[in-house]
Write a protein that holds these residues in place. Structure first.
Motif, PDB file in Angstrom:
ATOM      1  N   VAL A  57       0.850  -1.202   0.000  1.00 51.76           N
ATOM      2  CA  VAL A  57       0.000   0.000   0.000  1.00 51.76           C
ATOM      3  C   VAL A  57       0.887   1.253   0.000  1.00 51.76           C
ATOM      4  CG1 VAL A  57      -1.745   1.299   1.300  1.00 51.76           C
ATOM      5  CG2 VAL A  57      -1.853  -1.195   1.224  1.00 51.76           C
TER       6      VAL A  57
ATOM      7  N   TYR B 273      -5.614   1.070   3.405  1.00 42.71           N
ATOM      8  CA  TYR B 273      -6.004  -0.311   3.111  1.00 42.71           C
ATOM      9  C   TYR B 273      -7.471  -0.578   3.445  1.00 42.71           C
ATOM     10  CZ  TYR B 273      -6.282  -5.365   3.475  1.00 42.71           C
ATOM     11  OH  TYR B 273      -6.682  -6.667   3.330  1.00 42.71           O
TER      12      TYR B 273
ATOM     13  N   ILE C 163      -5.167  -4.716  -4.578  1.00 42.79           N
ATOM     14  CA  ILE C 163      -4.930  -3.489  -3.794  1.00 42.79           C
ATOM     15  C   ILE C 163      -4.371  -2.405  -4.711  1.00 42.79           C
ATOM     16  CG2 ILE C 163      -3.445  -2.426  -2.027  1.00 42.79           C
ATOM     17  CD1 ILE C 163      -3.498  -5.048  -0.490  1.00 42.79           C
TER      18      ILE C 163
ATOM     19  N   GLN D  87      -6.114   1.030  -5.947  1.00 43.43           N
ATOM     20  CA  GLN D  87      -5.519   2.288  -5.470  1.00 43.43           C
ATOM     21  C   GLN D  87      -5.294   3.258  -6.643  1.00 43.43           C
ATOM     22  OE1 GLN D  87      -2.253   0.846  -3.135  1.00 43.43           O
ATOM     23  NE2 GLN D  87      -1.927   2.799  -2.102  1.00 43.43           N
TER      24      GLN D  87
END
Ligand code: HEM
Length: 588
Positions: free
Chosen positions: A140, A431, A538, A542
């Motif tokens: 992340v 997250y 992820i 993002q």
């Protein structure tokens, strides 16, 4: 007289060919003596995956045989067969001896290019590392910094450019993912994505590389510190020496000489390109070229030399560093000999270990480390870039999907304001916020159903067998499941299989509902399931959430993507877009 005899002979030959079950009579794909169906493949190379779906349709079945001269492939899009190959008869279907030689020069016996005990061992070590929370946080963190400090500034720079030329987003994402996967894997930041360089695409299909803002050898890129986020905060950190990014999080990156990084950044994609082309060349041809060190194989050797030099330097330097690095290399180096011994318990064959285990006090040999780490670069670069590119394209095509994603982001940002959470730690999304993006998760899954980053996966039949649909398999056949065709098969996904419909992944409460990985083997399934699946979701979410938050993106007028015929699904003509800054109601 002769003319008639020749004509009769021709007709007889044609009929012989036409009704022979291996040649013209093959319900899937007609083929020819010696060369098999290679001519048809080459003829359809420019639209290979679309054509492969047509072949499934003309065979009126989810499985058919493909004859390629001396070797035979069973092509399937049947989830029952996929379950059989990847799970119930896993040991019967390794990657196999037809696969290894292609990738051996670059990945050696790395996780991506091995089977049996050596693969099992790497899988166990890697699974342990990939499930750690600190690695997830690191993923992340890396994407967050790369988006805020490089991607968004690069987009801004491109948006303000007056030339009116569209921006090739795919090229930008390729640089983005090269940076992020190199940071995650080696703890090295190659800085491929810089705000002063962006790539424009022309509509005639030729991608034109344009460097902007470089004056007298000094760039006037938008400085990361000049960029003001939509929430009004300034991003203050800056690349330390153009090659090293030291973030407030305390994560440190290794300093590597620029020429070594350059060699790696240029050598790795060049080597992969040449290796992908090996699959289109008769094996004896590329192997002869390799032995004689000529043509593309000579270039490959050159590229690999640069890649190996970089990897060797980084591994060697890691041994003497006592830093707080959180990358995969650092984690693999922390694996102890005791842990290795316990992982190898019960394995009959550990001879490979003795061969490679030459480092004093180090549990994994340098050469195995290099093979593993380079495999990760392959695993996480083009795949993720492909996932982002195709989803952005779908978002451009379906404004209602874009709107739904934007609404979801607005809700999350509103919650953030109410709870005063998230924004402090990250410039993009935390997250927990990414996890809440169910609609975006569904849209991404749907996009990869229709455009899987790895469109097909071949295995080797190590034994005679019969597939659940009754297809007989002979030892030595290739058995390949076509992920692209599966995602578009009516028998698998129903009558609306060709429709882009994120809602098919959502329950009544709006929460994401997964399907069987054997019906959706985009990340493979069973014992060799992709280890980076969660990280991929992820990172892609993002990036896409950050882009949709800040921009409305429209396709360059008249754009139609050309799908590449390669290991990964990409657009050969890039993704040319025009960016429009949103009135920032999302952040308010
Ligand atoms: C959208 C992105 C991704 C997709 C679609 C994807 C898909 C896949 C597929 C289909 C395989 C099986 C390949 C084969 O063995 O033939 C695989 C394996 C693997 N992937 Fe991914 N992947 C993605 C991203 C990543 C990322 C970001 C990482 C790591 C950071 C990763 C790590 C791996 C590893 C280590 C394997 C080998 C597993 C094994 O053989 O046991 N992947 N992936």
């Amino acid at each position: 007289m002769w003319t008639i005899a020749v004509a009769v002979a021709c007709v007889a030959l044609y009929l012989l060919w036409r009704y022979h079950p291996r040649y013209g009579g093959n319900p899937g794909l007609p083929s020819f003596p010696i060369v098999g169906c290679l001519p048809l493949i080459l003829l359809n190379k420019h639209r290979f995956y679309e054509w492969s779906c047509e072949v499934f349709e003309s065979a009126h079945a989810l499985t058919h045989l493909v004859f390629m001269g001396s070797h035979t492939t069973i092509a399937t899009a049947d989830p029952r067969n996929v379950y059989h190959i990847l799970k119930s008869r896993f040991d019967f279907y390794p990657k196999g001896p037809n696969f290894y030689p292609y990738f051996h020069d670059i990945f050696g016996v790395g996780i991506f290019n091995s089977d049996g005990p050596i693969w099992r061992f790497q899988r166990k070590v890697a699974s342990h590392i990939f499930t750690s929370n600190s690695l997830k946080d690191f993923v992340v963190d890396i994407a967050d910094a790369e988006i805020c400090r490089r991607l968004i500034p690069a987009l801004e720079f491109a948006r303000k450019d007056q030339s009116g030329c569209p921006l090739d987003l795919q090229a930008l994402f390729m640089d983005f993912t090269f940076d992020t996967i190199s940071q995650l894997t080696f703890g090295v930041d190659p800085v491929r994505l810089v705000s002063c360089k962006f790539i424009k695409s022309r509509l005639n299909g030729n991608v034109q590389h344009v460097e902007v803002g470089v004056e007298g050898g000094k760039s006037n890129c938008i400085d990361c510190s000049d960029y003001i986020q939509p929430n009004g905060q300034s991003l203050s950190s800056h690349a330390e020496d153009g090659r090293t990014l030291q973030r407030e999080s305390g994560v440190s990156y290794m300093k590597v000489p620029g020429d070594l990084i350059q060699g790696f950044a240029e050598g790795f994609p060049a080597a992969l390109h040449i290796i992908a082309n090996r699959f289109l060349t008769p094996k004896f041809v590329w192997q002869a070229k390799r032995r004689l060190n000529i043509g593309s194989e000579k270039k490959l050797r050159h590229a690999l030399k640069a890649v190996n030099k970089f990897a060797t330097f980084v591994i060697e330097k890691s041994k003497n560093e006592n830093s707080r690095r959180k990358d995969l290399l650092a984690m693999f180096m922390q694996v102890s000999k005791t842990q290795v011994a316990s992982l190898l318990e019960g394995e009959d064959d550990v001879t490979w270990k003795e061969n490679g285990d030459n480092e004093e006090g180090q549990a994994l040999s340098d050469s195995l480390l290099k093979d593993i780490l380079l495999s990760f670069i392959l695993a996480g670069r083009e795949t993720v870039a492909s996932g982002i590119t195709f989803l952005i394209w779908q978002i451009c095509l379906y404004p209602e999907v874009e709107e739904a994603i934007h609404e979801e982001i607005k809700r999350i940002l509103k919650d953030r304001q109410l709870n005063k959470s998230g924004a402090k730690e990250v410039g993009t999304f935390a997250y927990e916020e990414i996890r809440k993006m169910h609609y975006l998760h569904a849209a991404l899954s749907e996009s990869m159903r229709l455009f899987p980053p790895i469109p097909s996966d071949p295995k080797y039949a190590a034994e005679d067998d019969v597939l659940p649909d009754g297809t007989k398999v002979q030892k030595g056949y290739e058995v390949s499941y076509n992920v692209f065709a599966m995602g578009r098969a009516r028998q698998v996904w129903g009558d609306d299989c060709l429709k882009f419909k994120p809602e098919r992944w959502l329950g009544e409460d709006g929460a994401f509902v997964a399907v069987s990985p054997f019906k959706y083997p985009v990340f493979q399934a069973g014992l060799r399931t992709c280890l980076g699946k969660d990280f991929a979701y992820i990172q892609i979410k993002q990036v896409v959430a950050s882009l949709v938050r800040d921009y409305k993106i429209s396709l360059s007028p008249g754009f139609k993507p050309k799908l590449s015929f390669s290991i990964n699904m990409l657009m050969t003509n890039g993704l040319p877009v025009i960016l429009h800054r949103r009135q920032n109601d999302a952040a308010s």
